[in-house]
Scaffold this motif. Structure first.
Motif, short mmCIF file in Angstrom:
data_model
loop_
_atom_site.label_atom_id
_atom_site.label_comp_id
_atom_site.label_asym_id
_atom_site.label_seq_id
_atom_site.Cartn_x
_atom_site.Cartn_y
_atom_site.Cartn_z
N LEU A 51 0.88 -1.16 0.00
CA LEU A 51 0.00 0.00 0.00
C LEU A 51 0.92 1.21 0.00
N SER A 52 1.42 1.55 -1.18
CA SER A 52 2.51 2.51 -1.29
C SER A 52 2.08 3.97 -1.35
N ASP A 53 0.84 4.24 -1.69
CA ASP A 53 0.38 5.62 -1.77
C ASP A 53 -0.36 5.98 -0.49
N ASP A 54 0.31 6.76 0.36
CA ASP A 54 -0.26 7.11 1.67
C ASP A 54 -1.57 7.87 1.57
N GLY A 55 -1.82 8.54 0.47
CA GLY A 55 -3.04 9.33 0.33
C GLY A 55 -4.24 8.51 -0.09
N LYS A 56 -4.01 7.29 -0.58
CA LYS A 56 -5.14 6.46 -1.02
C LYS A 56 -5.91 5.92 0.18
N LYS A 57 -7.18 5.70 -0.04
CA LYS A 57 -8.05 5.17 1.01
C LYS A 57 -7.96 3.64 1.01
N LEU A 58 -8.31 3.05 2.16
CA LEU A 58 -8.29 1.59 2.25
C LEU A 58 -9.21 0.96 1.21
N ALA A 59 -10.33 1.61 0.92
CA ALA A 59 -11.26 1.09 -0.08
C ALA A 59 -10.60 0.99 -1.46
N ASP A 60 -9.65 1.90 -1.75
CA ASP A 60 -8.95 1.87 -3.03
C ASP A 60 -8.12 0.60 -3.19
N TYR A 61 -7.73 0.01 -2.07
CA TYR A 61 -6.95 -1.22 -2.08
C TYR A 61 -7.83 -2.45 -1.78
N ALA A 62 -9.14 -2.29 -1.75
CA ALA A 62 -10.11 -3.37 -1.50
C ALA A 62 -9.96 -3.97 -0.10
N VAL A 63 -9.53 -3.16 0.86
CA VAL A 63 -9.47 -3.61 2.26
C VAL A 63 -10.89 -3.60 2.80
N THR A 64 -11.32 -4.71 3.38
CA THR A 64 -12.68 -4.83 3.89
C THR A 64 -12.66 -5.35 5.33
N GLU A 65 -13.84 -5.48 5.90
CA GLU A 65 -14.01 -6.01 7.25
C GLU A 65 -13.23 -7.31 7.41
N GLY A 66 -12.41 -7.39 8.47
CA GLY A 66 -11.66 -8.60 8.77
C GLY A 66 -10.35 -8.76 8.02
N SER A 67 -10.02 -7.81 7.17
CA SER A 67 -8.76 -7.90 6.42
C SER A 67 -7.57 -7.86 7.37
N VAL A 68 -6.48 -8.46 6.93
CA VAL A 68 -5.24 -8.45 7.71
C VAL A 68 -4.17 -7.72 6.90
N LEU A 69 -3.62 -6.66 7.49
CA LEU A 69 -2.52 -5.92 6.89
C LEU A 69 -1.24 -6.33 7.60
N TYR A 70 -0.16 -6.40 6.86
CA TYR A 70 1.13 -6.74 7.45
C TYR A 70 2.07 -5.55 7.34
N VAL A 71 2.88 -5.37 8.38
CA VAL A 71 3.85 -4.28 8.40
C VAL A 71 5.25 -4.87 8.25
N LEU A 72 5.92 -4.47 7.18
CA LEU A 72 7.32 -4.85 6.99
C LEU A 72 8.18 -3.71 7.51
N LEU A 73 9.27 -4.05 8.14
CA LEU A 73 10.22 -3.04 8.60
C LEU A 73 11.26 -2.82 7.53
#
Length: 140
Positions: A51-73
């Motif tokens: 999710l490289s564009d900080d200005g985009k909304k979660l909906a733009d990436y099809a993130v929905t209820e129960g989705s799991v996002l991962y954070v890479l360092l």
């Protein structure tokens, strides 16, 4: 809606209540506050995509209820400071990630050059002015 955010090492996990209109930067700011991972070191991944564009909304990436996002360092950038992070967050509202990084790098280089050329008298004048302004605010 509720989503989960996990680091890839599986050491930390958080559940967020967000809306589809929440942007990626807001998620990153939560991760910085709640999980202690600096903004500049975060890469958010969902369904194998960054999710490289900080200005985009979660909906733009099809993130929905129960989705799991991962954070890479990512590798820490040199001299991660409050000034650098704040400037980057501000710029991300108006520029893409690549341009924001370039602008911040140039700004920090110029800032450091300016500060290192100050004399002790200059620093004392700045500190005195700051303290006087602070005292005026406190006395109001």
């Amino acid at each position: 809606m509720k989503i989960s955010v996990k680091d890839v090492q599986g050491q930390q996990e958080a559940v967020l209540r967000v809306s589809p209109e929440t942007n990626v930067l807001e998620v990153k700011e939560f991760v910085a506050r709640g999980m202690g991972i600096p903004l500049a070191q975060q890469q958010i991944i969902f369904s194998g995509n960054a999710l490289s564009d900080d200005g985009k909304k979660l909906a733009d990436y099809a993130v929905t209820e129960g989705s799991v996002l991962y954070v890479l360092l990512k590798k820490p950038e040199p001299e991660t400071t409050v000034l650098r992070d704040s400037t980057y967050r501000f710029l991300r509202q108006y520029y893409n990630e690549s341009d924001s990084k370039k602008i911040v790098e140039h700004f920090m280089k110029r800032f450091n050059q300016s500060v290192t050329t100050l004399s002790l008298d200059d620093l004392e004048r700045i500190a005195t002015t700051f303290l006087q302004d602070e005292q005026k605010l406190l006395s109001m």
